[in-house]
Design a protein around this motif. Structure first.
Motif, PDB file in Angstrom:
ATOM      1  N   TRP A  42      53.177  54.118  36.310  1.00 42.84           N
ATOM      2  CA  TRP A  42      53.380  54.784  35.027  1.00 42.84           C
ATOM      3  C   TRP A  42      53.253  53.834  33.848  1.00 42.84           C
ATOM      4  CZ3 TRP A  42      52.739  59.631  34.237  1.00 42.84           C
ATOM      5  CH2 TRP A  42      52.900  60.521  35.315  1.00 42.84           C
ATOM      6  N   THR A  43      53.564  52.552  34.049  1.00 45.56           N
ATOM      7  CA  THR A  43      53.303  51.571  32.998  1.00 45.56           C
ATOM      8  C   THR A  43      51.809  51.491  32.721  1.00 45.56           C
ATOM      9  OG1 THR A  43      55.259  50.242  33.551  1.00 45.56           O
ATOM     10  CG2 THR A  43      53.500  49.145  32.332  1.00 45.56           C
ATOM     11  N   ALA A  44      51.007  51.461  33.801  1.00 49.17           N
ATOM     12  CA  ALA A  44      49.550  51.417  33.653  1.00 49.17           C
ATOM     13  C   ALA A  44      49.034  52.667  32.944  1.00 49.17           C
ATOM     14  CB  ALA A  44      48.892  51.271  35.026  1.00 49.17           C
ATOM     15  N   ILE A  45      49.611  53.819  33.256  1.00 55.19           N
ATOM     16  CA  ILE A  45      49.181  55.073  32.625  1.00 55.19           C
ATOM     17  C   ILE A  45      49.466  55.048  31.126  1.00 55.19           C
ATOM     18  CG2 ILE A  45      49.695  57.547  32.449  1.00 55.19           C
ATOM     19  CD1 ILE A  45      50.025  57.557  35.501  1.00 55.19           C
ATOM     20  N   TYR A  46      50.665  54.612  30.740  1.00 58.47           N
ATOM     21  CA  TYR A  46      51.019  54.614  29.321  1.00 58.47           C
ATOM     22  C   TYR A  46      50.219  53.564  28.549  1.00 58.47           C
ATOM     23  CZ  TYR A  46      54.725  58.068  29.417  1.00 58.47           C
ATOM     24  OH  TYR A  46      55.412  59.249  29.506  1.00 58.47           O
ATOM     25  N   VAL A  47      49.972  52.421  29.166  1.00 61.99           N
ATOM     26  CA  VAL A  47      49.137  51.411  28.510  1.00 61.99           C
ATOM     27  C   VAL A  47      47.709  51.936  28.354  1.00 61.99           C
ATOM     28  CG1 VAL A  47      48.105  49.118  28.759  1.00 61.99           C
ATOM     29  CG2 VAL A  47      50.528  49.447  29.258  1.00 61.99           C
ATOM     30  N   SER A  48      47.216  52.627  29.385  1.00 59.36           N
ATOM     31  CA  SER A  48      45.859  53.196  29.316  1.00 59.36           C
ATOM     32  C   SER A  48      45.754  54.240  28.207  1.00 59.36           C
ATOM     33  CB  SER A  48      45.483  53.827  30.666  1.00 59.36           C
ATOM     34  OG  SER A  48      45.461  52.854  31.689  1.00 59.36           O
ATOM     35  N   ILE A  49      46.793  55.066  28.059  1.00 54.64           N
ATOM     36  CA  ILE A  49      46.791  56.064  26.981  1.00 54.64           C
ATOM     37  C   ILE A  49      46.703  55.370  25.625  1.00 54.64           C
ATOM     38  CG2 ILE A  49      48.199  57.808  25.805  1.00 54.64           C
ATOM     39  CD1 ILE A  49      49.282  58.619  28.556  1.00 54.64           C
ATOM     40  N   ALA A  50      47.478  54.289  25.453  1.00 53.10           N
ATOM     41  CA  ALA A  50      47.445  53.546  24.189  1.00 53.10           C
ATOM     42  C   ALA A  50      46.073  52.926  23.955  1.00 53.10           C
ATOM     43  CB  ALA A  50      48.529  52.469  24.185  1.00 53.10           C
ATOM     44  N   LEU A  51      45.469  52.367  25.010  1.00 48.01           N
ATOM     45  CA  LEU A  51      44.152  51.752  24.868  1.00 48.01           C
ATOM     46  C   LEU A  51      43.087  52.800  24.522  1.00 48.01           C
ATOM     47  CD1 LEU A  51      44.184  49.194  27.837  1.00 48.01           C
ATOM     48  CD2 LEU A  51      44.582  48.752  25.404  1.00 48.01           C
ATOM     49  N   LEU A  52      43.155  53.962  25.165  1.00 43.97           N
ATOM     50  CA  LEU A  52      42.204  55.033  24.871  1.00 43.97           C
ATOM     51  C   LEU A  52      42.384  55.535  23.428  1.00 43.97           C
ATOM     52  CD1 LEU A  52      42.275  57.077  28.208  1.00 43.97           C
ATOM     53  CD2 LEU A  52      40.381  55.701  27.312  1.00 43.97           C
ATOM     54  N   PHE A  53      43.644  55.618  23.003  1.00 47.64           N
ATOM     55  CA  PHE A  53      43.898  56.033  21.619  1.00 47.64           C
ATOM     56  C   PHE A  53      43.304  55.017  20.652  1.00 47.64           C
ATOM     57  CE2 PHE A  53      46.305  56.222  17.695  1.00 47.64           C
ATOM     58  CZ  PHE A  53      46.349  57.584  17.436  1.00 47.64           C
ATOM     59  N   GLY A  54      43.507  53.733  20.940  1.00 46.95           N
ATOM     60  CA  GLY A  54      42.937  52.682  20.093  1.00 46.95           C
ATOM     61  C   GLY A  54      41.418  52.729  20.069  1.00 46.95           C
ATOM     62  N   LEU A  55      40.817  53.044  21.229  1.00 45.52           N
ATOM     63  CA  LEU A  55      39.365  53.192  21.287  1.00 45.52           C
ATOM     64  C   LEU A  55      38.911  54.362  20.417  1.00 45.52           C
ATOM     65  CD1 LEU A  55      36.671  52.318  22.551  1.00 45.52           C
ATOM     66  CD2 LEU A  55      37.152  53.868  24.460  1.00 45.52           C
ATOM     67  N   GLY A  56      39.678  55.464  20.458  1.00 49.09           N
ATOM     68  CA  GLY A  56      39.369  56.616  19.608  1.00 49.09           C
ATOM     69  C   GLY A  56      39.457  56.268  18.132  1.00 49.09           C
ATOM     70  N   VAL A  57      40.486  55.487  17.752  1.00 51.09           N
ATOM     71  CA  VAL A  57      40.621  55.047  16.364  1.00 51.09           C
ATOM     72  C   VAL A  57      39.400  54.220  15.959  1.00 51.09           C
ATOM     73  CG1 VAL A  57      41.952  53.569  14.799  1.00 51.09           C
ATOM     74  CG2 VAL A  57      43.143  55.109  16.353  1.00 51.09           C
ATOM     75  N   THR A  58      38.965  53.331  16.870  1.00 48.60           N
ATOM     76  CA  THR A  58      37.803  52.491  16.578  1.00 48.60           C
ATOM     77  C   THR A  58      36.540  53.326  16.382  1.00 48.60           C
ATOM     78  OG1 THR A  58      38.776  50.715  17.918  1.00 48.60           O
ATOM     79  CG2 THR A  58      36.422  50.550  17.410  1.00 48.60           C
ATOM     80  N   ILE A  59      36.346  54.324  17.242  1.00 52.91           N
ATOM     81  CA  ILE A  59      35.137  55.155  17.181  1.00 52.91           C
ATOM     82  C   ILE A  59      35.114  56.011  15.919  1.00 52.91           C
ATOM     83  CG2 ILE A  59      33.922  57.081  18.285  1.00 52.91           C
ATOM     84  CD1 ILE A  59      34.874  55.933  20.984  1.00 52.91           C
ATOM     85  N   PHE A  60      36.241  56.649  15.616  1.00 48.99           N
ATOM     86  CA  PHE A  60      36.264  57.618  14.523  1.00 48.99           C
ATOM     87  C   PHE A  60      36.612  57.008  13.167  1.00 48.99           C
ATOM     88  CE2 PHE A  60      37.004  60.317  18.281  1.00 48.99           C
ATOM     89  CZ  PHE A  60      35.989  61.239  18.091  1.00 48.99           C
ATOM     90  N   ALA A  61      37.264  55.841  13.159  1.00 49.34           N
ATOM     91  CA  ALA A  61      37.695  55.271  11.879  1.00 49.34           C
ATOM     92  C   ALA A  61      37.115  53.889  11.606  1.00 49.34           C
ATOM     93  CB  ALA A  61      39.223  55.213  11.816  1.00 49.34           C
ATOM     94  N   GLY A  62      36.414  53.311  12.579  1.00 54.99           N
ATOM     95  CA  GLY A  62      35.787  52.019  12.336  1.00 54.99           C
ATOM     96  C   GLY A  62      36.505  50.859  13.006  1.00 54.99           C
ATOM     97  N   GLY A  63      35.788  49.750  13.101  1.00 50.55           N
ATOM     98  CA  GLY A  63      36.304  48.569  13.796  1.00 50.55           C
ATOM     99  C   GLY A  63      37.533  47.965  13.152  1.00 50.55           C
TER     100      GLY A  63
END
Length: 413
Positions: A42-63
């Protein structure tokens, strides 16, 4: 990404609330002791969710926005690990059974998230109205960094801040727990259990931590949406992280130095930014000072490097190994004597205690000699062995191999 639509805010808040509710109904509603595999998964799952969210921020809002999110998330997560030391002491001082600790942590984290959200919007309002707030935030972080450097080792005394004292005074509780219930009956009267008190202590103590962490993340980004989400995601996985690295917490002997360096870096970054935005009359006659700026990308690289160096040096340190074994042995002995009542789990705790005593025997002689001089530790181990021998004689638990070894033998005598 300076403006975020109301729909994005609404969906984000609903997602975070949904994760908290999922955690409550599927993980902590039924008291149990999480296995290492469960905590890791579950630690891996929550970290993965945060990383995916950060990737989404990068894609939609810029580097730039993505770098700000990841820098904020990594910093908040590192500060949260330091908070876990205090949680460990609090749960031990309140003698919370292991199976009930998950619910305590989750409720405390939820309270902290609500309080930090208020701090975030307050901080944003201050920053938008008064540029000099950057100077204040920077000084707070530099002072905090200095205080971390002045700490001598890990404090064994549990925190006793004003929130805990007020809670103890206002919440009259029973002497014993009743599972994970908040209320029980004592002498025919309905009374609070210590469970509510420890929830308030965890939540209230974490609110005090926000006085450091909120200025730190504002030093990396002034985007309120990024500040909120980075803070929320760092807290969401904190319960699982606690059970995953519980045994390693005492090993991170140099973590405070790494965190001090990170807070000092962000403090300097904030002050440089304040100079760039300066309008304080008695500083440069209220005119901006064109000082060098530390980019978010450079900040992220330095923060990650500091954390990696801190963890590696701590894990390779003989001092860290000795501190880990001793702290674990002390904790297992205390659990066995004063906290746990389930016979099966008591057997498991005693087995873990024997493992730690064997590890202590493997330490260099100079460390074992220091341990033999610690009368409180030797007495604690002695009482644990005596109680186990009594239970074996009564047929209440098994006799593991080596269980009869004396506590002094654990230190190599």
């Amino acid at each position: 990404m300076q403006t975020v639509s109301g729909w994005v805010w609404l969906l984000t808040v609903l997602g975070i609330v949904g994760l908290l509710l999922f955690d409550f109904f599927f993980h902590v509603r039924k008291a149990h002791i999480p296995t290492l595999g469960e905590a890791a998964r579950w630690t891996a799952i929550y970290v993965s969710i945060a990383l995916l969210f950060g990737l989404g921020v990068t894609i939609f809002a810029g580097g730039q926005a993505g770098a700000e999110f990841f820098a904020g998330y990594v910093t908040e997560e590192a500060l949260s690990v330091d908070n876990l030391f205090v949680f460990l002491l609090l749960l031990g001082s309140f003698k919370v059974p292991r199976a009930d600790q998950q619910k305590v942590l989750l409720v405390g984290i939820a309270v902290s998230l609500m309080a930090r959200t208020a701090f975030i919007f307050l901080g944003a309002a201050l920053i938008n109205s008064f540029a000099w707030v950057f100077y204040i935030f920077g000084l707070i972080l530099l002072v905090t960094a200095g205080n971390l450097l002045k700490q001598e080792g890990n404090e064994e005394e549990p925190p006793d801040n004003i929130i805990i004292r007020l809670a103890r005074r206002a919440l009259r509780t029973s002497d014993a727990y009743d599972g994970d219930k908040l209320f029980t009956y004592q002498n025919g009267k309905r009374v609070l259990t210590p469970m509510l008190l420890v929830m308030v202590a965890i939540g209230g103590t974490d609110i005090l931590f926000a006085l450091d962490s909120i200025p730190a993340i504002f030093g990396l980004t002034q985007n309120v949406y990024i500040v909120f989400t980075a803070t929320a995601f760092s807290l969401l996985g904190l319960r699982q992280l606690y059970f995953l690295i519980d045994g390693l917490l005492d090993r991170l002997v140099y973590l405070s130095y790494g965190l001090a360096a990170i807070l000092a870096l962000i403090g300097v970054k904030l002050i440089l930014h304040a100079m760039h935005e300066n309008n304080v009359p008695f500083i440069n006659d209220g005119e901006p000072i064109h000082a060098a700026q530390i980019s978010t990308g450079l900040s992220l690289a330095i923060i990650v490097s500091i954390l990696l160096i801190t963890v590696v040096v701590s894990l390779l340190s003989p001092k860290g190994r000795a501190q880990t074994y001793v702290a674990a042995a002390r904790r297992h002995a205390t659990e066995f004597l004063d906290i746990e009542t389930d016979p099966a789990y008591c057997d498991e705790i005693f087995h873990k205690l024997l493992v730690e005593e064997d590890r202590i025997k493997s330490l260099p002689e100079r460390y074992r000699a220091r341990l033999r001089a610690e009368e409180d530790l030797m007495g604690l181990l002695q009482r644990a062995h005596e109680l186990h021998d009594e239970r074996v004689a009564l047929g209440r638990c098994y006799q593991p191999a080596g269980a009869g070894a004396s506590p002094s033998g654990a230190a190599g005598e």
